[in-house]
Design an enzyme around this catalytic site. Structure first.
Site: not given
Ligand code: BGC
Length: 747
Positions: A284
């Site tokens: 993530d």
């Molecule tokens: C979130 C993810 C997301 C990623 C990219 C993160 O802050 O937890 O679910 O896909 O950002 O935007």
């Protein structure tokens, strides 16, 4: 002209998908191997690098990015939403980089791209995998026209605590329902064939147990037994992987002391060895780096080492791999074999997506953005997702009535789209006010409050005036989009601002009130439910929320949703879920002790008390699976084919459902089982099947379900999947708290 372009696209798609699957898999593996043997270490490390750009970047494409792509130092991008940038970066990668490996462009396409569908918890409320599939398919068609071939969806985190902001994005609290939805989402995003230019790779996220954050505080710790992890949190991911999900994202949280992004047990043992996942894992946003803040990695280099050895293939935004992997290899802390393994996983997905042969968006693929058919499906999804919680004979409304349209959510094109709707253009949103006006309904409009957190009572006067001049009040209340979603947890989950006061003042007019809630989570309404005649939960319903609400409120359609998550009376009850354990002192009506019934100066004693709260009891406001329609049903004649089930056999359960109301309607019949005694204690109920039927007024239908030994399995404390002999109770009903009961024995 348009038709011939469409034909070209169809022919192109057909030519992409005609290779038989097994031979194309072998060919892809050969290609991956051959390519790996030609790549330099730098280029391999580049494939592990997912670079973020801001979708708001304007002007020239930064030279630094172009150069990095030219040198093969970036394998994927997220958030490049300028079509020309996508084209140029891909051109550089496929023409100028050392081995001409295509990039993959990714985006959070969560519940729609341009056409925004209800938020995922709403889609889950549809209890309809087909609705979920369609939302994903349309999202894929629209977003792939921008070059997006990989979405960070579906989020499959089981959520049992509505304070957590990401409840909005979750499939709810139940592993069976979430698994059914998982399959549908994967099929929808990835389409029939991955190398179709309208297919996008799905990403099952967040692996694992992200929804178990303590107190619903985002990013918080998940501490749990391994059997709980496997019985509740893992199943939707297993379903997604078995349905071919190409990628998995690690979660931000730690699980029993080890952050997910460096967790060999969940990534190597569970994901790769047990689930045989052969796609790639992405971190993530910064989650590798965050292992330093968790207190698990000494520094960024150490964080990279932990992640890479846990087989986390691609790093999102932080740069531990880019900066330190070379050193780690030289120091013998990371093996070249491991790098080759991870790079192969990424290349395999790129081959499957057909990116090597067709790296660019076909000229004729315009995504049909906001096409009529897309909007129509988004509207149906909003209808299927809305849950009618209360109806004192007021709904459906009469179209000839004058309606007071009131409330901060009545005309908020941006807010009704909900969280994670980056690309949806609010200019396309149809609000309830607009939909009522378009339909020619006689309206008196007064917002009452400007936005959901508004605490000012300045608008109340006009709201009361509008109510007095109307037959019925329809009050659109709830939460703005920003009050749920990532990092937007709330400790109290009532209607924010002065919304409760507004409802109370309106109720003094004596006019019937229909409360429509648009929010990212269940909202506690204990304080005001008696002031209103009906409550319809629309979640954040998306682009077509207005027309959907018009049709439901005026009876052209029936709200089709059922709660995918337990609805609490107050947030102090959370976490709260239907499939809890029974405890040694299960609460009951007979034994419930209400606080005010305790004598002043009473002797301290626990005797007689059960597992309940003295003030709010032990039941939720509305149970999991609950939802009304515009008719009523009676369940009768529950039959079971045999009272003993032996290995590899089936038990058939059937029930009669009669439509006892005044109009046709949908019954959602739910089947739960309870394993009465287990080697580890078992939940009081577990959803195992559901069926939706449409019944005409007065009609009776017989519904049957088959229970197989598969349905009785659970993971015990030795981490074995077992079926234990003994008694099983079976419940068939309209929700998790009501229904008919029978039982059988498994021998
Ligand atoms: C979130 C993810 C997301 C990623 C990219 C993160 O802050 O937890 O679910 O896909 O950002 O935007």
């Amino acid at each position: 002209m348009r038709i011939s372009l469409f034909l070209c696209l169809v022919l192109f798609v057909f030519s992409c998908s005609k290779t038989p699957k097994s031979s194309s898999i072998v060919k892809n593996e050969e290609k991956v191997k051959a390519l790996i043997s030609k790549m330099s270490l730098e280029e391999k490390l580049g494939q592990l690098n997912l670079r973020g750009t801001s979708s708001r970047v304007k002007g020239e494409l930064p030279e630094e990015l172009k150069q990095a792509v030219r040198e093969g130092k970036i394998g994927a991008f997220l958030n490049v939403m300028n079509k020309d940038y996508v084209k140029e970066l891909q051109r550089i990668a496929t023409e100028e980089s050392p081995n001409k490996i295509p990039l993959i462009f990714s985006r959070d396409v969560i519940h729609g791209f341009k056409t925004i569908f209800p938020i995922p918890i709403g889609l889950a409320a549809s209890w309809d995998p087909e609705t979920a599939r369609q939302s994903a398919r349309i999202s894929a068609i629209e977003s792939s026209s921008y070059g997006v071939r990989w979405t960070f969806a579906p989020m499959l985190d089981i959520a049992r605590d509505s304070r957590w902001g990401r409840v909005a994005e979750s499939p709810g609290e139940d592993p069976y329902l979430a698994s059914e939805l998982a399959k549908a989402y994967i099929t929808g995003y990835q389409g029939d064939s991955l190398n179709n230019p309208t297919s996008i790779a799905a990403c099952a996220k967040h692996f694992l147990a992200y929804g178990a954050a303590i107190g619903g505080r985002d990013y918080n710790t998940a501490n749990m037994s391994e059997s709980l992890l496997r019985n509740i949190y893992l199943p939707p991911f297993e379903a997604a992987i078995n349905s071919g999900a190409q990628t998995v994202m690690t979660s931000f949280n730690e699980i029993n002391g080890v952050p997910a992004s460096g967790n060999k047990f969940i990534l190597n043992t569970i994901l790769r060895d047990e689930l045989n996942f052969n796609g790639f894992v992405v971190s993530d946003w910064d989650s590798i780096k965050e292992m330093i803040f968790h207190g698990y990695a000494q520094d960024l280099k150490h964080a990279g080492e932990l992640a890479i050895n846990a087989s986390l293939d691609m790093e999102m935004t932080s740069r531990s791999y880019e900066l330190y992997l070379k050193d780690l290899i030289e120091e013998g802390r990371v093996s070249l074999d491991q790098i080759n393994f991870l790079v192969s996983n990424i290349l395999r997905v790129k081959y499957k997506l057909g990116l090597f042969d067709n790296p660019f968006v076909p000229e004729n693929h315009d995504g049909n953005l906001y096409a009529k058919s897309h909007l129509e499906k988004a509207k149906n999804a909003a209808i299927n997702s809305s849950v009618l919680l209360k109806n004192e004979k007021i709904l459906p409304l009469n179209k000839s009535n004058t309606i007071a349209v009131i409330g901060p959510m009545s005309n908020q094109p941006h807010e009704q789209l909900g969280t994670w709707a980056f690309d949806g253009d609010k200019a396309h949103t149809v609000t309830p006010l607009k939909a009522f006006e378009d339909a020619g309904i006689k309206i008196n409009f007064a917002k009452g409050l400007d936005y959901s957190r508004d605490k000012s009572s300045q608008g109340f006067y006009n709201a009361v005036k509008a109510a007095n001049a109307s037959d019925v009040v329809v009050l659109f209340a709830g939460e703005e989009a920003i009050l749920s979603g990532e990092a937007h947890s709330r400790a109290t989950i009532n209607l924010p601002g002065a919304q409760e006061e507004l409802i109370k003042i309106l109720s003094e007019t004596g006019k019937p009130i229909v409360l429509v809630i648009m929010a990212g989570r269940p909202i506690t309404i204990t304080n005001i439910i008696d002031e209103v005649d009906a409550v319809l939960m629309a979640w954040h319903p998306g682009t077509m929320g207005g027309p959907a609400l018009h049709d439901m409120l005026f009876g052209d359609a029936e709200p089709g949703g059922r709660l995918p998550i337990t609805w609490p009376k107050i947030s102090g009850q959370l976490p709260l879920y239907y499939n809890h354990k029974t405890t040694g002192r299960p609460p009951s009506k007979e034994k419930y002790v209400q606080m005010d019934s305790i004598k002043i100066g009473a002797w301290q004693s626990s005797l007689g008390n059960q597992s309940h709260y003295l003030d709010v009891g032990y039941t939720p406001h509305f149970p999991f699976g609950y939802g009304l329609g515009y008719t009523t049903f009676e369940y009768s004649n529950l039959k079971i084919s045999n009272t003993v089930l032996e290995s590899n056999q089936l038990v058939k359960v059937s029930v009669d459902i009669e439509n006892t109301g005044e109009r046709k309607g949908k019954a959602l019949v739910q089947l739960y089982i309870q394993d009465v005694v287990g080697s580890i204690t078992r939940p009081v109920k577990e959803l195992k099947a559901f069926k939706s039927l449409s019944l005409k007024k007065g009609e009776t239908q017989n519904v049957s379900f088959e229970i197989s030994t598969e349905d009785l399995k659970f993971v015990n404390n030795d981490m074995k999947s077992v079926i234990e002999p003994g008694e099983f109770n079976v419940f068939v009903g309209p929700n998790s708290a009501e229904g008919l009961e029978t039982s059988f024995e498994y021998k």
